[in-house]
Every structure is written in C-alpha cells, then in structure tokens.
Design a protein around this motif. Sequence first.
Motif, PDB file in Angstrom:
ATOM      1  N   ASN A 177       0.838  -1.196   0.000  1.00 42.08           N
ATOM      2  CA  ASN A 177       0.000   0.000   0.000  1.00 42.08           C
ATOM      3  C   ASN A 177       0.874   1.247   0.000  1.00 42.08           C
ATOM      4  O   ASN A 177       2.097   1.168   0.089  1.00 42.08           O
ATOM      5  CB  ASN A 177      -0.945   0.001   1.216  1.00 42.08           C
ATOM      6  N   GLY A 178       0.220   2.381  -0.095  1.00 42.21           N
ATOM      7  CA  GLY A 178       0.934   3.660  -0.060  1.00 42.21           C
ATOM      8  C   GLY A 178       1.320   4.199  -1.418  1.00 42.21           C
ATOM      9  O   GLY A 178       1.757   5.348  -1.525  1.00 42.21           O
ATOM     10  N   GLY A 179       1.155   3.394  -2.476  1.00 41.88           N
ATOM     11  CA  GLY A 179       1.497   3.858  -3.819  1.00 41.88           C
ATOM     12  C   GLY A 179       0.387   4.689  -4.435  1.00 41.88           C
ATOM     13  O   GLY A 179      -0.753   4.691  -3.956  1.00 41.88           O
ATOM     14  N   ASN A 180       0.708   5.384  -5.500  1.00 44.32           N
ATOM     15  CA  ASN A 180      -0.269   6.244  -6.173  1.00 44.32           C
ATOM     16  C   ASN A 180      -0.091   6.137  -7.682  1.00 44.32           C
ATOM     17  O   ASN A 180       0.168   7.114  -8.374  1.00 44.32           O
ATOM     18  CB  ASN A 180      -0.108   7.695  -5.704  1.00 44.32           C
ATOM     19  N   PHE A 181      -0.265   4.911  -8.193  1.00 46.63           N
ATOM     20  CA  PHE A 181      -0.081   4.662  -9.624  1.00 46.63           C
ATOM     21  C   PHE A 181      -1.399   4.670 -10.397  1.00 46.63           C
ATOM     22  O   PHE A 181      -1.399   4.598 -11.614  1.00 46.63           O
ATOM     23  CB  PHE A 181       0.607   3.314  -9.837  1.00 46.63           C
ATOM     24  N   GLY A 182      -2.525   4.710  -9.687  1.00 51.80           N
ATOM     25  CA  GLY A 182      -3.823   4.623 -10.369  1.00 51.80           C
ATOM     26  C   GLY A 182      -4.075   3.229 -10.916  1.00 51.80           C
ATOM     27  O   GLY A 182      -4.606   3.065 -12.012  1.00 51.80           O
TER      28      GLY A 182
ATOM     29  N   GLY B 120       7.618  -1.885 -11.899  1.00 52.89           N
ATOM     30  CA  GLY B 120       7.294  -3.220 -12.380  1.00 52.89           C
ATOM     31  C   GLY B 120       5.950  -3.673 -11.846  1.00 52.89           C
ATOM     32  O   GLY B 120       5.208  -2.887 -11.233  1.00 52.89           O
ATOM     33  N   TYR B 121       5.648  -4.963 -12.066  1.00 49.08           N
ATOM     34  CA  TYR B 121       4.321  -5.484 -11.731  1.00 49.08           C
ATOM     35  C   TYR B 121       4.434  -6.863 -11.098  1.00 49.08           C
ATOM     36  O   TYR B 121       5.363  -7.627 -11.358  1.00 49.08           O
ATOM     37  CB  TYR B 121       3.456  -5.607 -13.000  1.00 49.08           C
ATOM     38  N   GLY B 122       3.431  -7.181 -10.282  1.00 55.29           N
ATOM     39  CA  GLY B 122       3.231  -8.529  -9.777  1.00 55.29           C
ATOM     40  C   GLY B 122       1.763  -8.872  -9.935  1.00 55.29           C
ATOM     41  O   GLY B 122       0.925  -7.986 -10.137  1.00 55.29           O
TER      42      GLY B 122
ATOM     43  N   SER C 267       6.819 -15.039 -10.924  1.00 51.88           N
ATOM     44  CA  SER C 267       7.940 -15.695 -10.252  1.00 51.88           C
ATOM     45  C   SER C 267       9.063 -14.695  -9.992  1.00 51.88           C
ATOM     46  O   SER C 267       9.995 -14.973  -9.246  1.00 51.88           O
ATOM     47  CB  SER C 267       8.466 -16.868 -11.085  1.00 51.88           C
ATOM     48  N   ARG C 268       8.956 -13.542 -10.616  1.00 53.50           N
ATOM     49  CA  ARG C 268       9.845 -12.413 -10.372  1.00 53.50           C
ATOM     50  C   ARG C 268       9.128 -11.156 -10.864  1.00 53.50           C
ATOM     51  O   ARG C 268       8.099 -11.244 -11.513  1.00 53.50           O
ATOM     52  CB  ARG C 268      11.191 -12.585 -11.086  1.00 53.50           C
ATOM     53  N   ARG C 269       9.657 -10.006 -10.542  1.00 48.22           N
ATOM     54  CA  ARG C 269       9.011  -8.751 -10.932  1.00 48.22           C
ATOM     55  C   ARG C 269       8.908  -8.664 -12.453  1.00 48.22           C
ATOM     56  O   ARG C 269       9.872  -8.939 -13.172  1.00 48.22           O
ATOM     57  CB  ARG C 269       9.792  -7.549 -10.389  1.00 48.22           C
ATOM     58  N   LEU C 270       7.725  -8.292 -12.940  1.00 48.88           N
ATOM     59  CA  LEU C 270       7.464  -8.231 -14.373  1.00 48.88           C
ATOM     60  C   LEU C 270       7.626  -6.811 -14.906  1.00 48.88           C
ATOM     61  O   LEU C 270       7.321  -5.838 -14.211  1.00 48.88           O
ATOM     62  CB  LEU C 270       6.042  -8.714 -14.674  1.00 48.88           C
ATOM     63  N   SER C 271       8.068  -6.709 -16.151  1.00 44.04           N
ATOM     64  CA  SER C 271       8.169  -5.398 -16.798  1.00 44.04           C
ATOM     65  C   SER C 271       6.954  -5.105 -17.665  1.00 44.04           C
ATOM     66  O   SER C 271       6.660  -3.949 -17.964  1.00 44.04           O
ATOM     67  CB  SER C 271       9.441  -5.331 -17.652  1.00 44.04           C
ATOM     68  N   ALA C 272       6.221  -6.155 -18.054  1.00 48.10           N
ATOM     69  CA  ALA C 272       5.033  -5.989 -18.894  1.00 48.10           C
ATOM     70  C   ALA C 272       3.782  -5.881 -18.028  1.00 48.10           C
ATOM     71  O   ALA C 272       3.668  -6.550 -16.990  1.00 48.10           O
ATOM     72  CB  ALA C 272       4.900  -7.156 -19.859  1.00 48.10           C
ATOM     73  N   ALA C 273       2.830  -5.061 -18.475  1.00 46.09           N
ATOM     74  CA  ALA C 273       1.610  -4.818 -17.700  1.00 46.09           C
ATOM     75  C   ALA C 273       0.510  -5.829 -18.003  1.00 46.09           C
ATOM     76  O   ALA C 273      -0.574  -5.751 -17.421  1.00 46.09           O
ATOM     77  CB  ALA C 273       1.087  -3.404 -17.984  1.00 46.09           C
TER      78      ALA C 273
ATOM     79  N   VAL D  75     -13.541 -15.908 -10.284  1.00 48.99           N
ATOM     80  CA  VAL D  75     -12.189 -15.568 -10.717  1.00 48.99           C
ATOM     81  C   VAL D  75     -11.676 -14.413  -9.855  1.00 48.99           C
ATOM     82  O   VAL D  75     -12.351 -13.390  -9.708  1.00 48.99           O
ATOM     83  CB  VAL D  75     -12.168 -15.142 -12.198  1.00 48.99           C
ATOM     84  N   TYR D  76     -10.493 -14.595  -9.292  1.00 44.45           N
ATOM     85  CA  TYR D  76      -9.847 -13.554  -8.498  1.00 44.45           C
ATOM     86  C   TYR D  76      -8.525 -13.206  -9.186  1.00 44.45           C
ATOM     87  O   TYR D  76      -7.615 -14.036  -9.236  1.00 44.45           O
ATOM     88  CB  TYR D  76      -9.588 -14.030  -7.080  1.00 44.45           C
ATOM     89  N   ALA D  77      -8.431 -12.000  -9.705  1.00 41.22           N
ATOM     90  CA  ALA D  77      -7.220 -11.547 -10.392  1.00 41.22           C
ATOM     91  C   ALA D  77      -6.683 -10.309  -9.672  1.00 41.22           C
ATOM     92  O   ALA D  77      -7.342  -9.270  -9.641  1.00 41.22           O
ATOM     93  CB  ALA D  77      -7.514 -11.221 -11.854  1.00 41.22           C
ATOM     94  N   VAL D  78      -5.516 -10.431  -9.089  1.00 40.18           N
ATOM     95  CA  VAL D  78      -4.893  -9.327  -8.368  1.00 40.18           C
ATOM     96  C   VAL D  78      -3.681  -8.850  -9.147  1.00 40.18           C
ATOM     97  O   VAL D  78      -2.813  -9.649  -9.514  1.00 40.18           O
ATOM     98  CB  VAL D  78      -4.447  -9.763  -6.953  1.00 40.18           C
ATOM     99  N   GLY D  79      -3.623  -7.550  -9.412  1.00 40.53           N
ATOM    100  CA  GLY D  79      -2.454  -6.956 -10.042  1.00 40.53           C
ATOM    101  C   GLY D  79      -1.827  -5.950  -9.090  1.00 40.53           C
ATOM    102  O   GLY D  79      -2.539  -5.275  -8.335  1.00 40.53           O
ATOM    103  N   ASN D  80      -0.519  -5.845  -9.099  1.00 43.04           N
ATOM    104  CA  ASN D  80       0.179  -4.951  -8.177  1.00 43.04           C
ATOM    105  C   ASN D  80       1.204  -4.130  -8.939  1.00 43.04           C
ATOM    106  O   ASN D  80       2.080  -4.682  -9.619  1.00 43.04           O
ATOM    107  CB  ASN D  80       0.875  -5.772  -7.083  1.00 43.04           C
ATOM    108  N   ALA D  81       1.077  -2.814  -8.859  1.00 43.97           N
ATOM    109  CA  ALA D  81       2.085  -1.912  -9.413  1.00 43.97           C
ATOM    110  C   ALA D  81       3.077  -1.595  -8.303  1.00 43.97           C
ATOM    111  O   ALA D  81       2.674  -1.145  -7.219  1.00 43.97           O
ATOM    112  CB  ALA D  81       1.431  -0.631  -9.926  1.00 43.97           C
TER     113      ALA D  81
END
Length: 269
Positions: free
Chosen positions: A47-52, A90-92, A129-135, A153-159
Amino acid sequence: MRRPSAVLFAVLGTLYFSSYSTGPARNDVDGTSSGLAGSRECSGCHNGGNFGTKTAFALVDAQGRAQTAYRSGETYKLRVTIATATAPAGYGFQLLLIDGQKAQAGTFGLAPQNTQVSEFNGRSYFEHSRRLSAASVEVDWTAPARGTGALSVYAVGNAVNGNGGTGGDEPDEAIVTLAETQASATREEAWPAHITIAQSAGTITIRDGGGFGESPYAVRLYDMSGRLSYSGVLAKAGLEITGLQAGTHVVRLEGESGAGAGRILVLLP
C-alpha cells in the motif's frame, strides 16, 4: 544489547516481505480476497502507492474474442492486465479460479517466462515468479468438466515501486464470475410468438412486437461450437447485430425469470 535485535528484526522483516517477489502462493499465501484458508488481501501489505492501478481479467477464446462464459473442455487464454496512470518500476500478479465448492477450476497450461503455476492448499495459482516489466500476462487454461457451473475468478495486479519492500506499491483486484455456457448447437427451444427475427447478409435483426416495458431480454449469439460471439440487450426498438460471418448461429434469449429460448439460423453471405 537491544540494537542488534532491532537490526535483525528489520532485516528479517525485509526478507519476509520481499520474498513475495517470487510469488505469494509459492510462499504459502493466497493474496486474493477469496476467503480461503491462508488468504489475505494484497492491499493489507502492499500500500501507499499512487499509480492509479486498475486490474482487468479477460477470458479469450481461440478466435481472440473475449467471452463471459466458458464451455467445458475448451481451451482459452486467461489474460490479466494491470493498467496504471503513471508508470511503476514493475508489476506482480496472482490469479485464482474456483468453482462453487471452492475447489480448483480447470487446468492451467505452461506458464510463460517470469511466471509460474504454484500449488497451495490443493489449488493452482497462476502468478509472477519475479518482478514483471510488462503490464499484461496470459496463460492457456482448459475449462473444467460439464456441469461444474459458475466459476469465481480472483485476479490481483500490483504496481510496485521496486524498493524491495511493500510500501509505495498499489494493488487492485478484479473479481469476475464466469458462467458455464449451455448453448445448444443441435436443437431449437420455444420462441416467444411476439419476438421476430430476420436475417440478411452479415446481419441479424430481432424485434419485440408485444413490448415488455422494463423487462428486456438478454440476447446472446453463439457459433456452432458453443462459443459466445455476441452479448447484448433487446430493447423495445429492437436489436440489430451486424458484421457477422456467414454460417450457422444459435440465438438465445433470456428473460429476468431466467427462462430461455433459442433459434438456429443459417446466415448467408
């Protein structure tokens, strides 16, 4: 004497939080709001990010069309997209599909680079499995047996900001229900007398001669393999579905009561 303990605690804490960079389920964590044993919402730590951040899920058939329902035994692409207003480091992500009994639904195919399918509590999770560069990331998925019913379906994305911890990140979760299609390619069902249907080259037109006020029909169009090719609502003024390929189509109506009707049409070039 207290300073080394504090330093050790900080180091262990950093290792604990950064370990999820290798995948939550790989570290015995369900990062969704599924409510299953071992689950915790990703935003509880990150938490605490502001990427929208906005996470979206799509079920894509072999023809590249997004579907809202699955057909048993069919293979699809499952796609998770993480949109942001500003670019993160990056993304998770983590993706889970379960049936009404909370059991694993369907089978994942081979995971692409920097992703994995992790087993946790008898279920499969598609995740980084590691930080992703693609969104955006996708994987093959074979739908479960006929009669399984609706899936959650539960899909979680993290910036993420890439600082190795959980502060300054911003996750978002998409929760989707996938219905099991019951489209029939071999029989017609009773069709309301006041509903008319006409066809011309590439177009199907449906009209309601009786009117139904505030209770429109849902209209779904399937090809002969049972794949959904159109979904919309029939209003009083009628509905025109254009840009269709020549061939056999199944048109299905569903009212608010859930009652359905189906017609088989052969659309000419």
